[in-house]
Design a protein around this motif. Sequence first.
Motif, short mmCIF file in Angstrom:
data_model
loop_
_atom_site.label_atom_id
_atom_site.label_comp_id
_atom_site.label_asym_id
_atom_site.label_seq_id
_atom_site.Cartn_x
_atom_site.Cartn_y
_atom_site.Cartn_z
N TYR A 107 0.79 -1.26 -0.01
CA TYR A 107 -0.04 0.03 0.00
C TYR A 107 0.78 1.26 0.11
CZ TYR A 107 -3.41 -3.30 1.65
OH TYR A 107 -4.30 -4.43 1.55
N LEU A 108 0.24 2.29 -0.61
CA LEU A 108 0.93 3.53 -0.53
C LEU A 108 -0.21 4.50 0.03
CD1 LEU A 108 3.58 5.38 -0.99
CD2 LEU A 108 2.32 6.08 -3.04
N GLN A 109 0.05 4.96 1.15
CA GLN A 109 -1.05 5.98 1.86
C GLN A 109 -0.56 7.20 1.55
OE1 GLN A 109 -4.14 5.47 3.45
NE2 GLN A 109 -4.33 7.62 3.35
N MET A 110 -1.04 8.10 0.93
CA MET A 110 -0.77 9.63 0.61
C MET A 110 -1.77 10.50 1.29
SD MET A 110 -0.01 8.91 -3.66
CE MET A 110 -1.76 8.58 -4.00
N ASN A 111 -1.20 11.15 2.19
CA ASN A 111 -1.77 12.19 2.95
C ASN A 111 -1.24 13.70 2.30
OD1 ASN A 111 -3.12 10.08 4.37
ND2 ASN A 111 -1.47 10.31 5.70
N ALA A 112 -2.06 14.75 2.62
CA ALA A 112 -1.61 16.03 2.46
C ALA A 112 -1.10 16.20 0.92
CB ALA A 112 -0.62 16.41 3.54
N LEU A 113 -2.11 15.68 0.07
CA LEU A 113 -1.66 15.73 -1.45
C LEU A 113 -1.47 17.06 -2.01
CD1 LEU A 113 -3.76 12.68 -2.61
CD2 LEU A 113 -1.22 13.10 -2.73
N LYS A 114 -0.53 17.30 -2.91
CA LYS A 114 -0.32 18.51 -3.60
C LYS A 114 -0.27 18.53 -4.97
CE LYS A 114 3.43 19.46 0.08
NZ LYS A 114 4.75 19.68 0.00
N PRO A 115 -0.60 19.53 -5.75
CA PRO A 115 -0.75 19.61 -7.14
C PRO A 115 0.45 19.00 -7.79
CG PRO A 115 -1.72 21.37 -6.44
CD PRO A 115 -1.28 20.78 -5.20
N GLU A 116 1.69 18.92 -7.23
CA GLU A 116 2.88 18.35 -7.92
C GLU A 116 3.08 16.88 -7.58
OE1 GLU A 116 2.30 21.05 -5.74
OE2 GLU A 116 4.15 21.05 -4.23
N ASP A 117 2.10 16.43 -6.66
CA ASP A 117 1.96 14.75 -6.79
C ASP A 117 1.24 14.17 -7.75
OD1 ASP A 117 1.59 15.37 -3.00
OD2 ASP A 117 3.33 14.73 -4.17
#
Length: 119
Positions: A80-90
Amino acid sequence: QVQLVESGGGLVEAGDSLRLSCVASGGTLSSYMMGWFRQAPGKEREFVAAIRWSGGNTYYGDSVKGRFTISRDNAKATVYLQMNALKPEDTAVYYCAAAPNPMSSYSYWGQGTQVTVSS
């Protein structure tokens, strides 16, 4: 031959969270290093995170440290890859990859899943 199938991508807003999954099959994974990479349009492929299947040691790219968490479920053969506080550059296509051992190159790749973060 290891097969990898990613899922969980989508369109989210900045600050949101998303969890990607990568189901592995076709091999004995105990010695493997599993990784997540991403590639945005016009940019080089970028290392995101990796985890040793045995032992669970984790590694992160500088741009995601403190925001993303990689984990694995042995019983489900899933990373799994939990991605928090995502940004447009992600925003990128995210790929799951597997290396037969930590000293090997990543030999197996999934088809990728699109993550789009709007501002």
